[in-house]
Design a protein around this motif. Structure first.
Motif, short mmCIF file in Angstrom:
data_model
loop_
_atom_site.label_atom_id
_atom_site.label_comp_id
_atom_site.label_asym_id
_atom_site.label_seq_id
_atom_site.Cartn_x
_atom_site.Cartn_y
_atom_site.Cartn_z
N ASN A 182 13.74 28.85 28.88
CA ASN A 182 13.51 28.35 30.24
C ASN A 182 14.22 27.04 30.57
O ASN A 182 13.63 26.12 31.11
N TYR A 190 15.13 29.62 33.56
CA TYR A 190 14.22 30.76 33.68
C TYR A 190 14.72 31.76 34.72
O TYR A 190 14.56 32.98 34.56
N PHE A 257 0.82 23.91 28.64
CA PHE A 257 1.34 25.10 29.32
C PHE A 257 0.22 25.82 30.07
O PHE A 257 0.40 26.28 31.20
N ARG A 260 -0.59 23.84 33.25
CA ARG A 260 0.47 23.74 34.24
C ARG A 260 0.86 25.09 34.85
O ARG A 260 1.58 25.13 35.84
N HIS A 261 0.41 26.17 34.27
CA HIS A 261 0.75 27.50 34.77
C HIS A 261 -0.52 28.32 35.01
O HIS A 261 -0.69 29.40 34.41
N GLN A 263 -1.58 30.19 37.48
CA GLN A 263 -1.43 31.55 38.02
C GLN A 263 -0.95 32.52 36.95
O GLN A 263 -1.37 33.68 36.93
N LEU A 264 -0.08 32.06 36.07
CA LEU A 264 0.38 32.91 34.98
C LEU A 264 -0.77 33.20 34.02
O LEU A 264 -0.95 34.34 33.57
N GLU A 383 5.06 32.06 40.38
CA GLU A 383 4.04 31.04 40.60
C GLU A 383 4.36 30.19 41.82
O GLU A 383 5.47 29.66 41.94
#
Length: 588
Positions: A182, A190, A257, A260-261, A263-264, A383
């Motif tokens: 990424n 990414y 991680f 910060r993510h 929605q993932l 996202e």
């Protein structure tokens, strides 16, 4: 009418509640499942008939030099370029501050022409310090397991197979210390992978590079054995090759991680929960019961023979072994019933530890590949946190009260509730934990703890509403723009089932290891062995099919994919198949 209702329930099974699933401690007990990215990758490779071959082999008598493997898919061609170098023992460390490694490698998009190879040779061994090429999709590094590597080479050189005990204790010959993707350090961003049919699943490019490294570890060990004793050296037995994995050492750098993510993470958890609900809603048969019994026995045996140095983790594994022994007679004795799987998980939740509950859930998911494997296509998401500016502010207040009640319940006036702070180190730009009021760096605190941000936002919203009862969200944000990011996240994540981890990341009793294990379970890591509070060793691809088996275009994809909770081969299994060793051809 009743049958119709029951059938509808099976079509749309109920998911577990958010407050149960997203509890931080429960997330810290997740086990890898068939939806984990390592498993998904191997299935994809088999379905699409990927071919992985050794294209270039230039190791000297010490095992140092370069090796290139070609990865050919129906849609493209890639190469894993590996550099092996000699380092001093004191340079071999799992810490991120290291600047030398036994092996460095990268996954390259397209062919490796001479000019590109030269650039890679100059920079990949430097890792973060290098000027990495934009056609690199992944870069990584790894160190030898000194306990295993020499034992393997010496045994093979003497014409013998390495002792099973050695590999059972460690599980790998190489251990990675970071696998970057990424856009890190100048490699491909990414966006280059968006729309790429080969790497459409999260972390599939990284997993591909690690899978090929596993083959390199075997090839290098066999090469050194031939160098030492060309007349007596033998290749590694197929059973031991398959049992070898690739180790990984991971620290706090992975933890943010999940924050910060969101929605993932919601996609990952939601897919897993949907798979579990689908499995629990199936009508059991004698075949599915026997399959689950077999999986429980395999997992039990796997945990019994898995060696971990962490005392607490070893005790947890031992408890799961005992509790699996309770599940087995339960399954054998309870009559088949349409709701048997629900009864089983209800009983486990009432009587067993969270570790066993989540392992059982993983095994249930394993029973129904035809119903759950399609969910792997739902593991990625674009996202974007969306602001709803025209939401009445009173409605926003209600959303926080109902969806973020877990954050509002925390008492941040208590010293233990604000014990830790997260910051970023200067030397490697890696996340760190400090004690508030004691350690330096508090003025550089990272905004990773969501609960206090929600509380501050809620208090500001409630205060604004006292004088502006008919205000919209945009009115509040125009007056107090510093809350923009928090409100955007609150509004977006309130519409998801599993986006926010329900835990106070400042609390004195918070265990970063829960965050690490949650992510590692989705990557497909096993042999979870914490080393202290902030870093852990795990193993990938142990038991996975070999490259030559993949290249052989397997026809039975179910059997090809059935490699979770790999058991060490017995001495009789290794010694009883001499024709396999004689007919085995090295890639070299």
């Amino acid at each position: 009418m009743i049958d119709a209702v029951l059938q509808a329930a099976r079509v749309a099974p109920a998911l577990r509640p958010q407050n149960l699933v997203m509890d931080l401690e429960r997330l810290g007990t997740l086990a890898p499942s068939r939806l984990s990215f390592a498993r998904s990758l191997i299935r994809q490779m088999a379905r699409q008939r990927w071919q992985i071959t050794q294209e270039y082999f230039a190791l000297d008598q010490g095992g140092y030099g370069e090796v290139i493997y070609r990865v050919q898919t129906p849609h493209g061609r890639y190469h894993v370029v590996i550099f092996s170098q000699q380092i001093d023992d004191e340079q071999r460390t799992d810490r991120v501050i290291a600047n030398a490694w036994d092996v460095t490698f990268g996954l390259v998009e397209g062919d490796v022409e001479d000019s590109l190879f030269t650039a890679l040779a100059e920079n990949v061994p430097l890792q973060e310090a290098g000027r990495q090429h934009p056609r690199l999709l992944v870069i990584s590094r790894a160190n030898k397991s000194l306990r295993n590597f020499e034992v393997f080479v010496q045994s093979l050189a003497a014409g013998e197979q390495p002792p099973v005990e050695a590999i059972r204790e460690v599980g790998y010959l190489y251990r990675t210390t970071a696998v970057y993707g990424n856009g890190k350090f100048g490699i491909a961003d990414y966006g280059r992978l968006q729309g790429n049919p080969d790497f459409r699943y999260p972390f599939s490019a990284q997993m591909t590079a690690v899978y090929v490294l596993r083959q390199f570890s075997i090839d290098q060990a066999e090469h050194l054995a031939r160098v030492q004793a060309p007349e007596t050296a033998v290749p590694l037995a197929t059973e031991l090759r398959r049992y070898l994995g690739i180790g990984n050492s991971t620290g706090l750098g992975m933890a943010p991680f999940l924050i910060r993510h969101p929605q993932l993470i919601n996609q990952w958890i939601h897919a897993r929960e949907q798979a579990l609900a689908t499995a629990k809603a199936q009508i059991p048969s004698e075949d599915s019961r026997e399959r689950l019994l077999s999986l429980c026995l395999r997992a039990q045996h796997y945990l019994e023979e898995t060696t971990v140095e962490n005392v607490v983790q070893a005790q947890r594994n031992a408890t799961v072994v005992v509790e699996l022994a309770d599940i087995i007679p339960w399954l054998e004795q309870i009559p088949l019933d349409d709701a048997l799987w629900q009864q089983l998980t209800d009983w486990s939740e009432a009587a067993q530890t969270t570790d066993t509950q989540e392992l059982l859930n993983t095994l249930l998911i394993e029973l129904y590949p035809e119903s759950v494997d399609m969910l792997e296509d739902a593991m990625a998401v674009e996202e974007k946190l969306e602001l709803v500016p025209d939401m009445p502010l009173v409605q926003l207040k209600q959303v926080i009260e109902t969806q973020f009640d877990w954050a509002l319940a925390e008492d941040f006036e208590a010293p233990e509730a604000k014990h830790w702070f997260w910051y970023q180190s200067i030397e490697k730009e890696e996340p760190r934990l400090g004690v508030r009021g004691v350690d330096p760096g508090e003025n550089k605190e990272l905004p990773l703890a969501i609960a206090p941000r929600v509380q501050r936002s809620y208090s500001a919203v409630a205060e604004f509403l006292e004088n502006n009862p008919k205000a919209l969200t945009i009115d509040f944000l125009l007056a107090k723009p510093k809350f923009m990011e928090s409100i955007r996240r609150i509004q977006t994540m309130a519409t998801t089932a599993y986006g926010e981890i329900q835990g106070n990341l400042w609390h004195r009793d918070m265990k970063p290891m829960h965050l690490l294990r949650a992510k590692l379970s989705f990557l497909g890591a096993n042999r979870f062995d914490p080393r202290g509070d902030r870093w852990v060793r795990v193993t990938f691809f142990q038991g996975a099919p070999l490259i030559n088996e993949l290249n052989g275009e397997p026809t039975d994809l179910f059997a090809f994919d059935d490699w979770s909770y790999a058991l060490a081969p017995t001495h009789s299994e290794i010694g009883g198949l001499p024709e396999q060793r004689e007919n085995h051809e090295s890639l070299v």
